[in-house]
Design an enzyme around this catalytic site. Structure first.
Site, PDB file in Angstrom:
ATOM      1  N   SER A   1       0.799  -1.223  -0.127  1.00 34.92           N
ATOM      2  CA  SER A   1       0.170  -0.035   0.182  1.00 34.92           C
ATOM      3  C   SER A   1       0.833   1.326   0.009  1.00 34.92           C
ATOM      4  CB  SER A   1      -1.038  -0.040   1.321  1.00 34.92           C
ATOM      5  OG  SER A   1      -1.533   1.146   1.469  1.00 34.92           O
TER       6      SER A   1
ATOM      7  N   TYR B   1      -1.409  -0.413  10.821  1.00 34.80           N
ATOM      8  CA  TYR B   1      -1.605  -1.132   9.533  1.00 34.80           C
ATOM      9  C   TYR B   1      -0.591  -0.821   8.747  1.00 34.80           C
ATOM     10  CZ  TYR B   1      -3.363  -1.350   5.030  1.00 34.80           C
ATOM     11  OH  TYR B   1      -3.534  -1.793   3.697  1.00 34.80           O
TER      12      TYR B   1
ATOM     13  N   LYS C   1       2.264  -3.289   6.649  1.00 34.30           N
ATOM     14  CA  LYS C   1       2.544  -3.598   4.956  1.00 34.30           C
ATOM     15  C   LYS C   1       3.973  -3.216   5.002  1.00 34.30           C
ATOM     16  CE  LYS C   1      -1.552  -4.135   3.356  1.00 34.30           C
ATOM     17  NZ  LYS C   1      -1.723  -5.566   2.686  1.00 34.30           N
TER      18      LYS C   1
HETATM   19  C1  WQD Z   1      -9.877   9.394   1.166  1.00 37.88           C
HETATM   20  C2  WQD Z   1      -9.948  10.693   1.474  1.00 37.88           C
HETATM   21  C3  WQD Z   1     -10.155  11.378   3.803  1.00 37.88           C
HETATM   22  C4  WQD Z   1     -13.879   9.142   4.461  1.00 37.88           C
HETATM   23  C5  WQD Z   1      -6.793   4.534   3.112  1.00 37.88           C
HETATM   24  C6  WQD Z   1      -5.757   3.573   4.002  1.00 37.88           C
HETATM   25  C7  WQD Z   1      -4.730   3.242   3.025  1.00 37.88           C
HETATM   26  C8  WQD Z   1      -5.665   2.448   1.924  1.00 37.88           C
HETATM   27  C9  WQD Z   1      -6.842   3.307   1.170  1.00 37.88           C
HETATM   28  C10 WQD Z   1      -5.405   0.159   2.104  1.00 37.88           C
HETATM   29  C11 WQD Z   1      -9.064  11.446   2.784  1.00 37.88           C
HETATM   30  C12 WQD Z   1     -11.667  11.685   3.144  1.00 37.88           C
HETATM   31  C13 WQD Z   1     -12.679   9.603   4.072  1.00 37.88           C
HETATM   32  C14 WQD Z   1     -14.837   9.762   4.830  1.00 37.88           C
HETATM   33  C15 WQD Z   1     -13.813  11.756   4.242  1.00 37.88           C
HETATM   34  N1  WQD Z   1      -6.173   1.291   2.283  1.00 37.88           N
HETATM   35  N2  WQD Z   1     -12.770  10.892   3.909  1.00 37.88           N
HETATM   36  N3  WQD Z   1     -15.034  11.185   4.571  1.00 37.88           N
HETATM   37  O1  WQD Z   1      -7.178   7.708   3.892  1.00 37.88           O
HETATM   38  O2  WQD Z   1      -6.335   7.856   1.527  1.00 37.88           O
HETATM   39  O3  WQD Z   1      -6.359   5.720   2.511  1.00 37.88           O
HETATM   40  O4  WQD Z   1      -7.543   3.831   2.253  1.00 37.88           O
HETATM   41  O5  WQD Z   1      -4.295   0.029   1.802  1.00 37.88           O
HETATM   42  O6  WQD Z   1      -3.845   2.396   3.500  1.00 37.88           O
HETATM   43  O7  WQD Z   1      -5.093   4.262   4.698  1.00 37.88           O
HETATM   44  O8  WQD Z   1      -8.380   6.742   2.003  1.00 37.88           O
HETATM   45  O9  WQD Z   1     -10.889   6.597   1.567  1.00 37.88           O
HETATM   46  O10 WQD Z   1     -10.187   6.561   3.958  1.00 37.88           O
HETATM   47  O11 WQD Z   1      -9.844   8.870   2.520  1.00 37.88           O
HETATM   48  O12 WQD Z   1     -13.747  13.088   4.085  1.00 37.88           O
HETATM   49  O13 WQD Z   1     -16.107   9.583   5.442  1.00 37.88           O
HETATM   50  O14 WQD Z   1     -11.390  11.003   1.734  1.00 37.88           O
HETATM   51  O15 WQD Z   1      -9.866  12.482   4.698  1.00 37.88           O
HETATM   52  O16 WQD Z   1      -8.914  12.829   2.246  1.00 37.88           O
HETATM   53  P1  WQD Z   1      -7.010   6.856   2.806  1.00 37.88           P
HETATM   54  P2  WQD Z   1      -9.946   7.174   2.509  1.00 37.88           P
END
Ligand code: WQD
Length: 351
Positions: free
Chosen positions: A132, A157, A161
């Site tokens: 990741s 997490y 990785k």
């Molecule tokens: C994306 C953007 C949030 C939810 C995570 C893991 C990473 C990978 C992918 C496994 C951010 C914003 C989110 C919400 C929001 N997983 N958001 N409201 O954090 O980039 O990555 O998932 O490998 O390891 O860390 O993805 O989809 O959680 O967030 O505003 O209800 O959406 O702040 O800017 P992220 P995400």
């Protein structure tokens, strides 16, 4: 005879999409999954696999197994002579890993160590690992290429990785004549197979943005909380590199082809190279679904970074792979999956 590939966690979101691409590329996948993130279907197999069997008109060998069950794993390797292993199985909720670090280290690290040792004992030396972009931590530069420093992970997490990558690198160094490994650093996988039969089905409240937006669009959630609009980005909301899960799966097939040339240990970013903000994704999903998606600005989420997107050139150069699909297709396919399965695999209607 089709080459056999063991797929750990093959009942899950990315794993199940890779099972489809493996079959379509002429491989024979054997799936192990402990159902920690997969919904049970008829015949006690993951519902995602049951639907793939119906879609492709084939049967898929599946074993309910936890990688912590070393004897159970040995039995599978005694039964089959695998060309390669694709390793997806593991816990992946960032927030949960902060609350339960030891659980995440035990499941993700011990499970992976078991897998590597059983592979070694049975002479299976080709491994594709689901890593990741989180291993890069808060990016020091953008776009992120594979030379960017790693290990700055901000949560357990992400550290698992990183540690698993390091285990694999050291194993390949120790057995340099034999071992081949391709570590694939995913950016943000979204979307679903174009049939709408399989897709992302987080259990409980979705941690990730797109499943949450899709559940608002389909009426399962009232509104989206936008975690902060004061980042240094084009509209103040977080920017990420969203990649279609089918593009991601095809990247895994391209990785398998590297083993024919005894590639040793290789690392590739799987992203599109383009970042989109939270509000841009809200707009894109409104367009794809024809539904209004309500949202409220909320405080930043602990551990979030402002922007993250890939430099995807190395995968294009060495894997001969690049993402084909744009945001419209990602959102169109996501909406088809969510609207046909408002409560995910549990509703069992689409078969
Ligand atoms: C994306 C953007 C949030 C939810 C995570 C893991 C990473 C990978 C992918 C496994 C951010 C914003 C989110 C919400 C929001 N997983 N958001 N409201 O954090 O980039 O990555 O998932 O490998 O390891 O860390 O993805 O989809 O959680 O967030 O505003 O209800 O959406 O702040 O800017 P992220 P995400």
């Amino acid at each position: 005879m089709a080459e056999k590939v063991l797929v750990t966690g093959g009942g899950g979101y990315v794993g199940s999409h890779c099972v489809v691409e493996l079959i379509e590329a002429g491989y024979c996948p054997v799936v192990v999954d402990n159902f920690s993130n997969a919904v049970r279907g008829e015949g006690d197999v993951p519902e995602s696999l049951r639907r793939i069997e119906n879609l492709l008109g084939i049967s898929i060998e599946f074993h309910e197994l936890d990688l912590l069950d070393r004897p159970g794993l040995e039995k599978i390797f005694k039964k089959h002579s695998f060309f390669a292993v694709m390793h997806f199985a593991g816990l992946k909720a960032v927030g949960e890993s902060v609350e339960k670090p030891l659980h995440y280290y035990r499941v993700n690290l011990t499970g992976s160590m078991n897998l590597l040792e059983v592979m070694q004992a049975h002479g299976v030396r080709n491994l594709v690992f689901s890593s990741s972009a989180t291993v890069y931590g808060d990016p020091q530069r953008l776009p992120i290429d594979e030379q960017h420093p790693v290990g700055g992970c901000t949560n357990p997490y992400g550290k698992t990785k990183y540690f698993i990558e390091e285990m694999i690198v050291d194993q390949c160094k120790a057995e340099k004549q034999d071992w081949n490994a391709v570590l694939l650093r995913y950016f943000n996988p979204i979307g679903a197979h174009s049939s709408g039969l399989i897709g992302e089905d987080p259990q409980g409240i979705p941690n990730n943005l797109l499943p949450y937006i899709a559940q608002v669009a389909v009426g399962r959630r009232k509104y989206l909380k936008v975690f902060g609009n004061d980042y240094n980005t084009l509209d103040g909301t977080g920017v990420r590199d969203y990649i279609h899960v089918v593009d991601l799966a095809k990247g895994h097939i391209a990785a398998l082809r590297m083993f024919k040339d005894n590639c040793g240990c290789k690392v590739y970013n799987l992203g599109t190279g383009t970042g989109y903000s939270v509000l841009q994704m809200v707009k894109a999903m409104e367009k794809a679904s024809g539904r209004e998606i309500s949202y409220q600005i909320a405080p930043r989420r602990e551990g979030d970074i402002a922007s993250c997107y890939a430099d995807p050139r190395l995968a294009e150069k060495e894997l001969g792979w690049k993402a084909d699909f744009g945001i419209e297709k990602m959102c169109e396919d996501l909406w088809r999956w969510q609207s046909k399965n408002p409560t995910g695999f549990n509703n069992g209607t689409a078969s």
